[in-house]
Design a protein around this motif. Sequence first.
Motif, short mmCIF file in Angstrom:
data_model
loop_
_atom_site.label_atom_id
_atom_site.label_comp_id
_atom_site.label_asym_id
_atom_site.label_seq_id
_atom_site.Cartn_x
_atom_site.Cartn_y
_atom_site.Cartn_z
N LYS A 74 15.47 20.65 4.12
CA LYS A 74 15.68 21.09 5.45
C LYS A 74 16.24 22.53 5.29
CE LYS A 74 14.73 17.23 8.75
NZ LYS A 74 15.75 16.36 9.46
N GLU A 75 17.33 22.72 4.50
CA GLU A 75 18.19 24.31 4.73
C GLU A 75 17.53 25.10 3.81
OE1 GLU A 75 19.29 21.18 4.08
OE2 GLU A 75 19.85 20.88 5.83
N PHE A 76 16.12 24.86 2.55
CA PHE A 76 15.68 25.68 2.29
C PHE A 76 16.58 25.64 0.79
CE2 PHE A 76 14.32 26.91 5.79
CZ PHE A 76 13.47 26.06 6.37
N SER A 106 4.59 35.69 0.99
CA SER A 106 5.66 34.49 1.72
C SER A 106 6.27 33.48 0.66
CB SER A 106 4.70 33.96 2.14
OG SER A 106 5.23 32.83 3.56
N GLN A 107 6.20 31.87 0.41
CA GLN A 107 6.69 31.66 -0.71
C GLN A 107 5.98 31.76 -2.23
OE1 GLN A 107 5.27 27.20 -1.70
NE2 GLN A 107 7.65 26.59 -1.88
N GLY A 108 5.39 32.47 -2.58
CA GLY A 108 4.83 33.54 -3.74
C GLY A 108 5.18 34.52 -3.50
N ALA A 140 11.94 37.16 0.34
CA ALA A 140 12.77 36.42 0.69
C ALA A 140 13.68 36.30 -0.39
CB ALA A 140 12.66 35.99 1.60
N MET A 141 14.73 36.17 -0.91
CA MET A 141 15.35 35.77 -1.65
C MET A 141 15.60 34.48 -2.21
SD MET A 141 18.79 38.42 -1.78
CE MET A 141 19.48 37.92 -3.95
N PHE A 142 15.67 33.43 -3.42
CA PHE A 142 15.33 31.83 -3.13
C PHE A 142 17.38 31.78 -2.77
CE2 PHE A 142 13.73 32.57 -7.90
CZ PHE A 142 12.31 32.36 -6.69
N LYS A 143 17.34 30.66 -1.80
CA LYS A 143 18.52 30.04 -1.84
C LYS A 143 19.02 29.23 -1.83
CE LYS A 143 18.85 30.36 3.21
NZ LYS A 143 18.56 30.20 4.37
N SER A 144 18.43 28.51 -3.30
CA SER A 144 18.78 27.43 -4.41
C SER A 144 20.10 28.56 -4.81
CB SER A 144 18.30 27.22 -5.55
OG SER A 144 19.02 26.65 -5.44
#
Length: 236
Positions: A74-76, A106-108, A140-144
Amino acid sequence: MGSEGRIVRKPRFLCLHGFRTSGEIMKIQLHKWPKSVIDRLDLVFLDAPFPCQGKSDVEGIFDPPYYEWFQFNKEFNEYTNFEECLEYIEDSMIKLGPFDGLIGFSQGAILSGGLPGLQAKGIALQKVPKIKFLIIIGGAMFKSTKVAKDAYSSTMDIPSLHFLGETDFLKPYGTELIDSFKNPVVVHHPKGHTVPRLDEKSLEKVTAFIDTLEHLLMEEVKIGEEDISELSQNTL
């Protein structure tokens, strides 16, 4: 035609679609752009490796099937099947390539914006040529934290074109991503999280960007021809 007369070949891009959509859907989305732009690019559209595991936001707009590149919490910030996704993209690039760059939405786009850094760190795409160009739409940037520290450990010095929508929920994160690039070209549009149509001003920027890519590819070929000539002279 580009500004340099003879064109060696079109810049070749692997296109990575949005979350729970498909390569076919991205093809329709990108073909909102003028033929004068599309005809100058060699585009290959790939379906993500995992069938859609929930409702797609494009149901009722575009026909299924729908796919996703990887899953997240949920927090990506925690990913599932991420390594498998990277392997799948690399395998696809080996089978369908070589490619000059990536176009992502988007995700891509999140994947496309982070892959050059992961490749440079030796974490992804080690069996394929270096990614030279990027077109990021609604990215966007990776949030992990684990992935991000490798993906953005240094400024990316490759030609990149970024589309930012005024009402896109990802706009603040897309702006952060742009800061990871040296000399990014940015197209602002009034829409939300979408592949936008190109108005006169954005068409000028996109056309100039493609001119740059064509010039770089011609320079690359010229250098290659000089190297071959030098090698043949040395072996005589």
